[in-house]
Design an enzyme around this catalytic site. Structure first.
Site, PDB file in Angstrom:
ATOM      1  CB  SER A 132       8.415   8.119   7.681  1.00 21.26           C
ATOM      2  OG  SER A 132       9.174   6.916   7.437  1.00 21.26           O
ATOM      3  CE1 TYR A 156       3.880   5.259   8.634  1.00 22.72           C
ATOM      4  CE2 TYR A 156       6.196   5.085   6.896  1.00 22.72           C
ATOM      5  CZ  TYR A 156       4.546   5.424   8.054  1.00 22.72           C
ATOM      6  OH  TYR A 156       5.846   5.498   9.101  1.00 22.72           O
ATOM      7  CE  LYS A 160       3.600   8.696   9.635  1.00 24.12           C
ATOM      8  NZ  LYS A 160       3.136   8.978  10.619  1.00 24.12           N
TER       9      LYS A 160
END
Ligand code: UDP
Length: 344
Positions: A132, A156, A160
């Site tokens: 991402s 988050y 990643k």
């Protein structure tokens, strides 16, 4: 296409199958379609907490299981060998990752490591990871190239970036080559209407706008109107989910041809503001939106636009749906055909 026909097509990666985790989710379900369209036999592992069974193309083989559970992961590898793993399973919601970091780390890091360890034991040498733009954090410059510093600001985004690092270490030590694809804003739906966007709850701007225009939401909230952008709202690089899906097939082909481990941005290289998204949807549908101006949403950088030149040169990736109009038109068709089912 029936399973028997897939077997008859010339697969770009030979006869073997691939494993897709999270194939019932938004991007995963579109990638499964692209793999099957390319003649690649596909096994899906999903725990169906956020994914949907009926989002998975009928020709895929489906295993219900959780990547956090090593036994579930071992069970799916009994169906191997797999030529490659494409990994989408995990938690993708930024606000939820702040509210429940344990859940985010368990899914995205513990789960990812379970999967990668099993892939290594199963002799897998190629891995494609759903990463991402959240790995970058607030950009220092835009469009953002891959060598921009990684300073994720959400749990988050951190998971990643961390898993990309895990992949790079597994590559150096065990020879598992990987491509991490850093998506900017995935949007739209399969142009043939076979899959589309279904999040619960929905937080993304394009489906929210389309749901409002269908009468399912009283208004659209614009989070932040005082950003240093021409109209004061945030600018994002929206990329058609089917173009993202195509990039995964190209990544598999590149790995099969010997490509080295790489992280690649996927975006169109031009951004649209929230207000432009709303205006484009109004034009596409002929409907008028009711807009409410709200304060800024936590953690939103003003502008996120990708420099995707590396994906173009390494993969030969050429987005086919290179306009917000096309993305919104496909999203609107999906919303119009499936919105009622989802409300039931
Ligand atoms: N946004 C908004 N109203 C909404 C949802 C999103 O104004 O109801 C804005 C959000 O603040 C961001 C942009 O739309 O600037 C894109 O947000 P989205 O959640 O779609 O994707 P993100 O960029 O967070 O991955």
């Amino acid at each position: 296409m029936r399973r028997s026909e897939i077997g008859n097509r010339q697969s770009p990666i030979g006869n073997s199958r691939v494993l897709v985790t999270g194939g019932g989710g938004y991007v995963g379900s579109h990638v499964v379609l692209a793999l099957l369209d390319a003649g690649i036999a596909t096994v899906v592992l999903d725990n169906f907490e956020q994914g949907y069974l009926d989002a998975i193309a009928p020709d895929a083989e489906i295993v219900s299981g959780d990547i956090r559970n090593a036994d579930d992961v071992a069970r799916v590898f009994e169906r191997g060998p797999f030529a490659a793993v494409l990994h989408f399973a995990g938690l993708a919601n930024v606000p939820h990752s702040f509210a429940d970091p344990e859940k985010c780390y368990a899914a995205n890091l513990t789960g990812g490591l379970n999967l990668l360890a099993a892939a290594r034991r199963g002799g897998v040498k190629a891995f494609v990871f759903s990463s991402s733009a959240a790995v970058y954090g607030p950009p220092e410059r835009t469009p953002i190239p891959e060598d921009h510093p990684l300073r994720p600001i959400s749990p988050y985004g951190f998971t990643k970036a961390a898993f990309e690092r895990v992949l790079s270490d597994f590559g150096a030590a065990y020879g598992i080559r990987s491509v991490s694809l850093r998506y900017f804003n995935a949007a739209g739906a399969d142009p043939a209407g076979r899959a589309g966007e279904r999040h619960n709850p929905e937080t993304h701007i394009i489906p929210i706008v389309l749901q409002h225009l269908r009468g399912k939401r009283p208004c659209i909230k614009v989070f932040g109107t005082d950003y240093p952008t021409p109209d004061g709202s945030c600018i994002r690089d929206y990329v058609h989910v089917s173009d993202l899906a195509e990039a995964h097939v190209l990544a598999l082909k590149a790995l099969a041809a010997g490509a080295e481990t790489a992280s690649l941005n996927l975006g169109l290289g031009h951004g649209y503001s929230v207000r432009e998204v709303i205006a484009t949807a109004e034009r596409a549908t002929g409907l008028k939106a009711k807009v409410m101006e709200e304060g800024r949403r936590e953690g939103d950088p003003p502008v996120l636009v990708a420099d995707s030149s590396r994906a173009k040169s390494v993969l030969g990736w050429v987005p086919r749906h290179d306009s917000l109009e096309a993305i919104i038109a496909d999203g609107w068709r999906w919303e119009s055909q499936h919105g009622q089912e989802r409300m039931a």
